[in-house]
Design a protein around this motif. Structure first.
Motif, mmCIF file in Angstrom:
data_model
loop_
_atom_site.group_PDB
_atom_site.id
_atom_site.type_symbol
_atom_site.label_atom_id
_atom_site.label_comp_id
_atom_site.label_asym_id
_atom_site.label_seq_id
_atom_site.Cartn_x
_atom_site.Cartn_y
_atom_site.Cartn_z
ATOM 1 N N ALA A 149 0.831 -1.207 0.000
ATOM 2 C CA ALA A 149 0.000 0.000 0.000
ATOM 3 C C ALA A 149 0.869 1.262 0.000
ATOM 4 C CB ALA A 149 -0.943 -0.001 1.197
ATOM 5 N N GLY A 150 1.935 1.243 0.783
ATOM 6 C CA GLY A 150 2.810 2.416 0.864
ATOM 7 C C GLY A 150 3.501 2.728 -0.445
ATOM 8 N N ASN A 151 4.073 1.703 -1.084
ATOM 9 C CA ASN A 151 4.767 1.909 -2.352
ATOM 10 C C ASN A 151 3.776 2.349 -3.431
ATOM 11 O OD1 ASN A 151 6.715 1.997 -4.342
ATOM 12 N ND2 ASN A 151 6.865 -0.209 -4.578
ATOM 13 N N LEU A 152 2.621 1.697 -3.489
ATOM 14 C CA LEU A 152 1.625 2.056 -4.493
ATOM 15 C C LEU A 152 1.153 3.490 -4.284
ATOM 16 C CD1 LEU A 152 -0.122 1.345 -6.899
ATOM 17 C CD2 LEU A 152 -1.758 0.299 -5.310
ATOM 18 N N SER A 153 0.963 3.875 -3.042
ATOM 19 C CA SER A 153 0.516 5.233 -2.736
ATOM 20 C C SER A 153 1.509 6.272 -3.256
ATOM 21 C CB SER A 153 0.336 5.386 -1.226
ATOM 22 O OG SER A 153 -0.097 6.681 -0.915
ATOM 23 N N VAL A 154 2.790 6.026 -3.060
ATOM 24 C CA VAL A 154 3.831 6.943 -3.542
ATOM 25 C C VAL A 154 3.782 7.038 -5.069
ATOM 26 C CG1 VAL A 154 6.333 7.238 -3.792
ATOM 27 C CG2 VAL A 154 5.363 6.651 -1.568
ATOM 28 N N GLN A 155 3.635 5.906 -5.745
ATOM 29 C CA GLN A 155 3.629 5.899 -7.213
ATOM 30 C C GLN A 155 2.365 6.551 -7.769
ATOM 31 O OE1 GLN A 155 6.547 5.318 -8.302
ATOM 32 N NE2 GLN A 155 7.133 4.519 -6.299
ATOM 33 N N VAL A 156 1.235 6.316 -7.113
ATOM 34 C CA VAL A 156 -0.020 6.959 -7.517
ATOM 35 C C VAL A 156 0.103 8.472 -7.353
ATOM 36 C CG1 VAL A 156 -2.431 7.291 -6.770
ATOM 37 C CG2 VAL A 156 -1.555 4.984 -7.215
ATOM 38 N N ASP A 157 0.728 8.919 -6.270
ATOM 39 C CA ASP A 157 0.938 10.357 -6.063
ATOM 40 C C ASP A 157 1.783 10.959 -7.185
ATOM 41 O OD1 ASP A 157 -0.565 10.372 -3.736
ATOM 42 O OD2 ASP A 157 1.170 10.398 -2.389
ATOM 43 N N LYS A 158 2.808 10.238 -7.630
ATOM 44 C CA LYS A 158 3.666 10.737 -8.715
ATOM 45 C C LYS A 158 2.887 10.841 -10.022
ATOM 46 C CE LYS A 158 8.058 9.212 -6.818
ATOM 47 N NZ LYS A 158 9.274 8.439 -7.005
ATOM 48 N N LEU A 159 2.073 9.829 -10.315
ATOM 49 C CA LEU A 159 1.264 9.867 -11.539
ATOM 50 C C LEU A 159 0.224 10.983 -11.471
ATOM 51 C CD1 LEU A 159 0.766 6.030 -12.074
ATOM 52 C CD2 LEU A 159 2.068 7.578 -13.553
ATOM 53 N N SER A 160 -0.336 11.180 -10.292
ATOM 54 C CA SER A 160 -1.317 12.243 -10.096
ATOM 55 C C SER A 160 -0.674 13.624 -10.237
ATOM 56 C CB SER A 160 -1.964 12.090 -8.721
ATOM 57 O OG SER A 160 -2.885 13.115 -8.488
ATOM 58 N N ALA A 161 0.497 13.803 -9.656
ATOM 59 C CA ALA A 161 1.205 15.086 -9.734
ATOM 60 C C ALA A 161 1.551 15.435 -11.180
ATOM 61 C CB ALA A 161 2.469 15.048 -8.884
ATOM 62 N N GLU A 170 -6.202 10.935 -12.090
ATOM 63 C CA GLU A 170 -6.911 11.699 -11.071
ATOM 64 C C GLU A 170 -7.210 10.741 -9.933
ATOM 65 O OE1 GLU A 170 -10.417 12.946 -13.130
ATOM 66 O OE2 GLU A 170 -9.444 14.723 -13.945
ATOM 67 N N VAL A 171 -7.140 11.237 -8.723
ATOM 68 C CA VAL A 171 -7.411 10.416 -7.548
ATOM 69 C C VAL A 171 -8.589 11.025 -6.799
ATOM 70 C CG1 VAL A 171 -6.467 9.516 -5.389
ATOM 71 C CG2 VAL A 171 -4.982 9.745 -7.400
ATOM 72 N N GLU A 172 -9.592 10.187 -6.557
ATOM 73 C CA GLU A 172 -10.771 10.630 -5.810
ATOM 74 C C GLU A 172 -10.863 9.818 -4.525
ATOM 75 O OE1 GLU A 172 -15.637 10.546 -6.099
ATOM 76 O OE2 GLU A 172 -14.455 10.011 -7.859
ATOM 77 N N LYS A 173 -10.912 10.512 -3.420
ATOM 78 C CA LYS A 173 -11.065 9.858 -2.117
ATOM 79 C C LYS A 173 -12.521 9.990 -1.710
ATOM 80 C CE LYS A 173 -6.361 10.102 -0.909
ATOM 81 N NZ LYS A 173 -5.663 8.930 -0.568
ATOM 82 N N THR A 174 -13.136 8.846 -1.476
ATOM 83 C CA THR A 174 -14.552 8.815 -1.147
ATOM 84 C C THR A 174 -14.782 7.736 -0.093
ATOM 85 O OG1 THR A 174 -16.757 8.648 -2.121
ATOM 86 C CG2 THR A 174 -15.068 7.255 -3.077
ATOM 87 N N PHE A 175 -16.025 7.386 0.119
ATOM 88 C CA PHE A 175 -16.359 6.318 1.065
ATOM 89 C C PHE A 175 -17.263 5.303 0.402
ATOM 90 C CE2 PHE A 175 -15.009 9.639 3.894
ATOM 91 C CZ PHE A 175 -14.371 8.954 4.917
ATOM 92 N N LYS A 176 -17.084 4.067 0.778
ATOM 93 C CA LYS A 176 -17.951 2.972 0.382
ATOM 94 C C LYS A 176 -18.602 2.506 1.681
ATOM 95 C CE LYS A 176 -17.166 -0.289 -3.282
ATOM 96 N NZ LYS A 176 -16.306 -1.341 -3.793
ATOM 97 N N GLY A 177 -19.809 2.980 1.902
ATOM 98 C CA GLY A 177 -20.394 2.785 3.222
ATOM 99 C C GLY A 177 -19.628 3.643 4.208
ATOM 100 N N LYS A 178 -19.049 3.010 5.221
ATOM 101 C CA LYS A 178 -18.263 3.752 6.208
ATOM 102 C C LYS A 178 -16.767 3.599 5.977
ATOM 103 C CE LYS A 178 -21.718 3.609 9.831
ATOM 104 N NZ LYS A 178 -22.020 3.307 11.216
ATOM 105 N N ARG A 179 -16.406 2.849 4.940
ATOM 106 C CA ARG A 179 -14.987 2.590 4.683
ATOM 107 C C ARG A 179 -14.444 3.553 3.629
ATOM 108 N NH1 ARG A 179 -13.355 -3.074 3.541
ATOM 109 N NH2 ARG A 179 -11.621 -2.547 4.883
#
Length: 97
Positions: free
Chosen positions: A40-52, A57-66
């Motif tokens: 998760a950590g490595n993927l998060s860093v790479q996703v941030d680079k692609l987004s930057a 585009e990265v959308e943070k939302t909820f699926k129910g309460k998660r």
């Protein structure tokens, strides 16, 4: 003779993320993590680079309460991926007589 390769896409994990998104348009972070086998950590860093770079585009939302993070490829990302594939073809000699 050889076209330059986009260094951002030349990373194995970033290329895998883009390859998944090019065919699906969008995917949840958890799906990308599962498909790539990345942490998760490595993927998060790479996703941030692609987004930057404006490739996704990265959308943070909820699926129910998660929490749910959705990644979408952008037009700029599609163009960059297409250019990367064409550049690779120049190295492989694909399409030459």
């Amino acid at each position: 003779m050889f076209q330059p390769l986009d260094p951002l896409l030349h990373s194995e994990l970033r290329l895998a993320v883009m390859s998944l998104l090019i065919s699906a348009d969008e995917a949840e972070f958890s799906y990308i993590k599962e498909q790539t086998g990345a942490t998760a950590g490595n993927l998060s860093v790479q996703v941030d680079k692609l987004s930057a770079a404006g490739y996704i585009e990265v959308e943070k939302t909820f699926k129910g309460k998660r929490p749910c993070t959705i990644c979408r490829i952008t037009d700029k990302g599609r163009q960059a991926f297409k250019a990367y594939v064409e550049a690779l073809k120049s190295y492989l000699g694909v399409g030459k007589p």
